[in-house]
Design a protein around this motif. Sequence first.
Motif, short mmCIF file in Angstrom:
data_model
loop_
_atom_site.label_atom_id
_atom_site.label_comp_id
_atom_site.label_asym_id
_atom_site.label_seq_id
_atom_site.Cartn_x
_atom_site.Cartn_y
_atom_site.Cartn_z
N LEU A 170 58.36 -42.65 25.96
CA LEU A 170 58.54 -42.97 27.35
C LEU A 170 60.16 -43.27 27.75
N HIS A 171 60.57 -43.65 26.67
CA HIS A 171 62.03 -43.80 27.04
C HIS A 171 63.01 -42.61 26.49
N HIS A 172 62.40 -41.25 26.61
CA HIS A 172 63.01 -40.06 26.40
C HIS A 172 63.64 -39.90 25.02
N GLN A 229 70.99 -25.31 23.85
CA GLN A 229 69.58 -25.30 24.17
C GLN A 229 69.49 -27.08 24.40
N ILE A 230 68.73 -27.52 25.15
CA ILE A 230 68.17 -28.81 25.43
C ILE A 230 66.60 -28.78 25.42
N LEU A 231 66.13 -29.98 25.23
CA LEU A 231 64.51 -30.07 25.17
C LEU A 231 64.17 -30.39 26.74
N LEU A 248 68.32 -37.42 29.70
CA LEU A 248 67.93 -36.36 29.03
C LEU A 248 67.30 -36.79 27.58
N PHE A 249 66.51 -36.15 26.79
CA PHE A 249 65.92 -36.37 25.52
C PHE A 249 66.91 -36.86 24.55
N TRP A 250 66.74 -37.69 23.68
CA TRP A 250 67.64 -37.99 22.74
C TRP A 250 66.80 -37.95 21.21
#
Length: 629
Positions: free
Chosen positions: A353-355, A215-217, A300-302
């Motif tokens: 805003l910077h994921h 899964q990823i966000l 991608l989100f971190w």
Amino acid sequence: MAMTSLAATSLILGLKQLSKVESLELMAYDRMMQMRGDAPLDERLLIVGINERDIETQRVTPPDQILAGVLRTLQQHHPRVIGLDLHRNAPQPPGWDDLLAQMQAENVVVITKLGDTVENTIPPPPTLPPDQVGFNDLPIDPDGAVRRSLLLGSNQDGVFYSFALRLALRYLADEGIQPQGSAANPEYLQLGESVFVPLEPNAGGYHRIDSGGYQILLDYRRNEAIAPHISLTDVLENRFDPDLVTDRIVLIGTTATSLKDLFFTPYSMGQQDGQKMAGVEIHAQMVSQILDAAQGSRPLFWFWPLWLEIFWMWIWAVGGGTMAWFVRRPLVLGLGSVALLIGVSGIGYGVFLHHGWIPIIAPALTLGLSTGTIIMYRAQQAQQQQKMVMTLLGQSTSPEIAEALWESRDRLLRSGKLPGQRLIATMLFSDIREFSTLAEKLPPEDLLDWLNEYLDEMVGAVKEHRGIVNKFTGDGLLAVFGVPVPRTTPEEIAHDAQQAVRCALAMGDRLAQLNQDWTRRGLANARMRVGIFTGPVVVGSLGGQDRLEYGVIGDSVNTAARLESCLKTRQPGICRILIAHETLEHLHNQFQVESWGDVELKGKELLADVYRVIGPAGGDDSADGDAVP
């Protein structure tokens, strides 16, 4: 304070472990997603939606013949890939064979449903190869919203690709981008320069989510239509721009609300109608995110590791506790707390805003808990200190002095005592003349009542002029002006001396009124003597643990006492007020005085330059002797 911060962090961390904070973090996440704004339409995609009008025309869902015609028409305009988000595991005649033939095209991807049991599984259409099949299962958060994308899943039959991943991989293959294992971790999927790090159960604001599979966000591109839309009827009637199809990913699925293929998303929060998004649009969101990440246009989100999240929470606990410890004014403390909360939210939103998704509610709660704990501790401490201060003082004070003392309590209190402090103050001693003679004429009970009436008036005069009554000496008292808060300027010291003299004059006026009342009641009258001296003293606690009192020590105290008792037979008026030159120099011509010359005071080697206060400057001079202006 450090222990409080650690305790607050531990408590909130415990609540987080129990998933008591997750719902609030998800609400904050949704709000940030809404505030971020929408990106432009994704021109790589096209959605062919089956809307309410299509349902009226084609019944509930289009029969195989109609769907085959749609595929045939779209293929004429050379789409890169077509995704059919409709289950077709069984015929919906007429036209089943025609539909199967159209779905055999290499650029067509169809769906299956993995389900959590065999009964819930929906197989794909028969005869299609596995690389043309993807599951359309969506991971649902505890509040019913879709915030995650499941790229890979498994059931009893093996591992499967998601519908969105199949579509994206076929598109990216033409761009020369192939899936590979990450160099850092071969088990992580890498497309282009982006590594798809799978979600952990505690990623971001989550806690113990079901992170099974890969899964990823899900990073939503926009709230409204993510890509251009046309209807099924538009395709059948050739009422669309062919450029909307050429070289694009075309997703076909239901958008009609009556078919109930709708889901809550981060954009649903705060919507009165609980706005939902069609399943085909969510799959389009997933495809768009994968393409953006692979092509380097949107990261991608971190997330932070758990230890860094704990440190982040502790930092704000320390900040809130420190502010609550040092800031005393409620308004400033309230504004400071609001500023810190804005800081937590602002930093969290800036990171978003910077994921990056970092906790916001958890550190805000540690901040509030630490601040509240310190405030409660200080309130309890203040109550104890107030009780201690009043015990130590053991006398009446003016409201102004009491307030000044309380504001300076931390400086004044040390180890349960008021520490010794050297300062300049003005002492006032008063005594009733020939009190022993008066006491012989009254029964003890009547004498006590009479004396209490007198002392009550005298204490009132002291409080009115911002002094404190340090002690009672039978029929007399010692009042001090300029304690316990030190006076640091000549103006302040002079003001205390002037207040002491005004107090003595007021005491004389009050005694005159008392005498009139006593005369009417047949009681004895009284006259009094006052001695005033300004000089250095040491103030602080006297006594032991069981009994403490506020002491004023120094030769200046003795001098004031000697001024009161000197030349007892010389008593002009009902209230004689004697001062020394050390006090006179602070009066600044505000009072009429007469010089009594150099007087020998009991126990003093040096003569004192003594003056009698007659009244305020400009008053009647009824005394004998030379007046000194």
